[in-house]
Design an enzyme around this catalytic site. Structure first.
Site, mmCIF file in Angstrom:
data_model
loop_
_atom_site.group_PDB
_atom_site.id
_atom_site.type_symbol
_atom_site.label_atom_id
_atom_site.label_comp_id
_atom_site.label_asym_id
_atom_site.label_seq_id
_atom_site.Cartn_x
_atom_site.Cartn_y
_atom_site.Cartn_z
ATOM 1 N N PRO A 10 0.788 -1.219 0.000
ATOM 2 C CA PRO A 10 0.000 0.000 0.000
ATOM 3 C C PRO A 10 0.828 1.282 0.000
ATOM 4 O O PRO A 10 1.832 1.387 0.701
ATOM 5 C CB PRO A 10 -0.831 -0.090 1.288
ATOM 6 C CG PRO A 10 -0.142 -1.097 2.124
ATOM 7 C CD PRO A 10 0.520 -2.055 1.172
ATOM 8 N N ASN A 11 0.385 2.199 -0.814
ATOM 9 C CA ASN A 11 0.908 3.568 -0.915
ATOM 10 C C ASN A 11 2.247 3.661 -1.645
ATOM 11 O O ASN A 11 2.730 4.760 -1.890
ATOM 12 C CB ASN A 11 1.006 4.234 0.474
ATOM 13 C CG ASN A 11 -0.336 4.282 1.154
ATOM 14 O OD1 ASN A 11 -1.292 4.759 0.549
ATOM 15 N ND2 ASN A 11 -0.441 3.768 2.368
ATOM 16 N N ARG A 18 5.072 10.961 -2.391
ATOM 17 C CA ARG A 18 4.718 10.710 -0.992
ATOM 18 C C ARG A 18 5.904 11.020 -0.070
ATOM 19 O O ARG A 18 6.968 10.417 -0.219
ATOM 20 C CB ARG A 18 4.381 9.229 -0.902
ATOM 21 C CG ARG A 18 4.175 8.709 0.453
ATOM 22 C CD ARG A 18 4.153 7.181 0.424
ATOM 23 N NE ARG A 18 3.815 6.701 1.731
ATOM 24 C CZ ARG A 18 4.061 5.491 2.176
ATOM 25 N NH1 ARG A 18 4.653 4.612 1.397
ATOM 26 N NH2 ARG A 18 3.726 5.157 3.390
ATOM 27 N N TYR A 23 10.999 9.111 1.844
ATOM 28 C CA TYR A 23 11.095 8.042 0.838
ATOM 29 C C TYR A 23 11.850 8.452 -0.427
ATOM 30 O O TYR A 23 12.052 7.628 -1.311
ATOM 31 C CB TYR A 23 9.687 7.552 0.463
ATOM 32 C CG TYR A 23 8.939 6.968 1.643
ATOM 33 C CD1 TYR A 23 9.390 5.807 2.263
ATOM 34 C CD2 TYR A 23 7.796 7.584 2.150
ATOM 35 C CE1 TYR A 23 8.722 5.275 3.355
ATOM 36 C CE2 TYR A 23 7.118 7.050 3.240
ATOM 37 C CZ TYR A 23 7.585 5.902 3.836
ATOM 38 O OH TYR A 23 6.922 5.375 4.910
ATOM 39 N N ASN A 79 8.084 -5.237 -0.330
ATOM 40 C CA ASN A 79 7.871 -4.120 0.583
ATOM 41 C C ASN A 79 6.370 -4.077 0.854
ATOM 42 O O ASN A 79 5.579 -3.655 -0.008
ATOM 43 C CB ASN A 79 8.352 -2.802 -0.041
ATOM 44 C CG ASN A 79 8.267 -1.656 0.948
ATOM 45 O OD1 ASN A 79 7.602 -1.753 1.977
ATOM 46 N ND2 ASN A 79 8.920 -0.548 0.638
ATOM 47 N N ALA A 82 2.759 -0.454 5.204
ATOM 48 C CA ALA A 82 2.239 -0.481 6.578
ATOM 49 C C ALA A 82 1.665 -1.842 6.979
ATOM 50 O O ALA A 82 1.547 -2.138 8.172
ATOM 51 C CB ALA A 82 1.186 0.606 6.755
ATOM 52 N N ASP A 92 1.083 -15.181 7.658
ATOM 53 C CA ASP A 92 0.605 -16.561 7.458
ATOM 54 C C ASP A 92 0.715 -16.980 5.991
ATOM 55 O O ASP A 92 1.006 -18.145 5.698
ATOM 56 C CB ASP A 92 -0.858 -16.704 7.913
ATOM 57 C CG ASP A 92 -0.992 -16.773 9.429
ATOM 58 O OD1 ASP A 92 0.026 -16.915 10.124
ATOM 59 O OD2 ASP A 92 -2.144 -16.677 9.917
ATOM 60 N N GLU A 103 12.279 -9.124 2.788
ATOM 61 C CA GLU A 103 11.498 -7.964 3.239
ATOM 62 C C GLU A 103 12.334 -6.699 3.025
ATOM 63 O O GLU A 103 13.501 -6.656 3.434
ATOM 64 C CB GLU A 103 11.183 -8.159 4.739
ATOM 65 C CG GLU A 103 10.472 -6.994 5.375
ATOM 66 C CD GLU A 103 10.236 -7.222 6.881
ATOM 67 O OE1 GLU A 103 10.456 -8.347 7.395
ATOM 68 O OE2 GLU A 103 9.841 -6.235 7.538
ATOM 69 N N HIS A 105 12.458 -2.363 3.326
ATOM 70 C CA HIS A 105 11.900 -1.063 3.697
ATOM 71 C C HIS A 105 12.849 0.023 3.228
ATOM 72 O O HIS A 105 14.057 -0.048 3.497
ATOM 73 C CB HIS A 105 11.681 -0.964 5.211
ATOM 74 C CG HIS A 105 10.720 -1.997 5.682
ATOM 75 N ND1 HIS A 105 9.383 -1.934 5.393
ATOM 76 C CD2 HIS A 105 10.920 -3.168 6.337
ATOM 77 C CE1 HIS A 105 8.792 -3.014 5.874
ATOM 78 N NE2 HIS A 105 9.697 -3.781 6.443
ATOM 79 N N SER A 107 12.860 3.224 4.114
ATOM 80 C CA SER A 107 13.301 4.026 5.262
ATOM 81 C C SER A 107 13.827 3.105 6.364
ATOM 82 O O SER A 107 13.530 1.904 6.367
ATOM 83 C CB SER A 107 12.121 4.842 5.796
ATOM 84 O OG SER A 107 11.098 3.978 6.272
ATOM 85 N N ARG A 112 12.078 5.471 13.304
ATOM 86 C CA ARG A 112 10.805 6.175 13.157
ATOM 87 C C ARG A 112 9.873 5.851 14.338
ATOM 88 O O ARG A 112 10.323 5.413 15.379
ATOM 89 C CB ARG A 112 10.201 5.817 11.798
ATOM 90 C CG ARG A 112 11.142 6.222 10.649
ATOM 91 C CD ARG A 112 10.576 5.890 9.288
ATOM 92 N NE ARG A 112 9.327 6.634 9.040
ATOM 93 C CZ ARG A 112 8.464 6.331 8.058
ATOM 94 N NH1 ARG A 112 8.723 5.321 7.245
ATOM 95 N NH2 ARG A 112 7.367 7.045 7.895
HETATM 96 C C1 DQA Z 1 7.950 1.354 4.418
HETATM 97 C C2 DQA Z 1 7.899 1.622 5.919
HETATM 98 C C3 DQA Z 1 6.494 1.419 6.465
HETATM 99 O O1 DQA Z 1 6.468 1.692 7.848
HETATM 100 C C4 DQA Z 1 5.527 2.369 5.779
HETATM 101 O O2 DQA Z 1 4.219 2.151 6.228
HETATM 102 C C5 DQA Z 1 5.602 2.279 4.300
HETATM 103 C C6 DQA Z 1 6.913 2.179 3.667
HETATM 104 C C7 DQA Z 1 9.334 1.683 3.833
HETATM 105 O O3 DQA Z 1 9.574 1.281 2.686
HETATM 106 O O4 DQA Z 1 10.142 2.368 4.465
HETATM 107 O O5 DQA Z 1 4.604 2.370 3.610
HETATM 108 O O6 DQA Z 1 7.704 -0.023 4.195
#
Ligand code: DQA
Length: 152
Positions: A10-11, A18, A23, A79, A82, A92, A103, A105, A107, A112
């Protein structure tokens, strides 16, 4: 040629617009092009998918698990945005599909808010890359390929 799935949650479609101070200014298309170049350099192809919906991400992980078993795919660079901090269902799915997931991220989530410090996914991930900006996707692909080579 075996493939790697780059899955964004998401996002992440809003990358570039954003919160650029967190980011950066690169877009999701820029990320996907880095992934494509990295994978090709290592002899793999890349498939990219982004969704804002938990169920769609879960279906993609189930499908990836089936394709890893058939040898079509070596794993997923993921990624989960959230959902990382909230989704037992995604945890799961990774475990149930038995799919290697790195995984990522962008940031450094540990610098944070405290709600970002816990990941439901880390315990079932094959590796974790945090805080390298979008370069983390390159590192994750390299790590996934390295793990695959070590297995053989
Ligand atoms: C994120 C970190 C998450 O906490 C956040 O909700 C994101 C982006 C990152 O790539 O740093 O949407 O996964």
């Amino acid at each position: 040629m075996a493939s790697i799935l780059v899955l964004n949650g998401p996002n992440l479609n809003l990358l570039g617009l954003r919160e650029p101070s967190t980011y950066g200014t690169a877009t999701l298309a820029d990320v996907e092009s880095i992934c494509r170049n990295t994978a090709e350099r290592l002899g793999f192809s890349v498939e990219c998918q982004q969704s804002n919906h938990e169920g769609v991400l879960i279906d993609a992980l189930h499908d990836a698990g089936r394709r890893v078993k058939s040898g079509e795919l070596i794993g997923v660079v993921f990624n989960a945005g959230a959902f990382t901090h909230t989704s037992i269902a995604i945890m799961d799915a990774i475990k149930g599909a038995d799919v290697p997931v790195i995984e990522v991220h962008i940031s450094n989530v540990h610098q944070r808010e405290s709600f970002r410090h816990h990941s439901y996914l880390s315990a079932v991930a094959a590796g974790i890359v945090v805080g390298f900006g979008i370069d983390g996707y390159r590192l994750a692909i390299e790590g996934l390929v390295q793990q695959k080579r070590c297995e053989q």
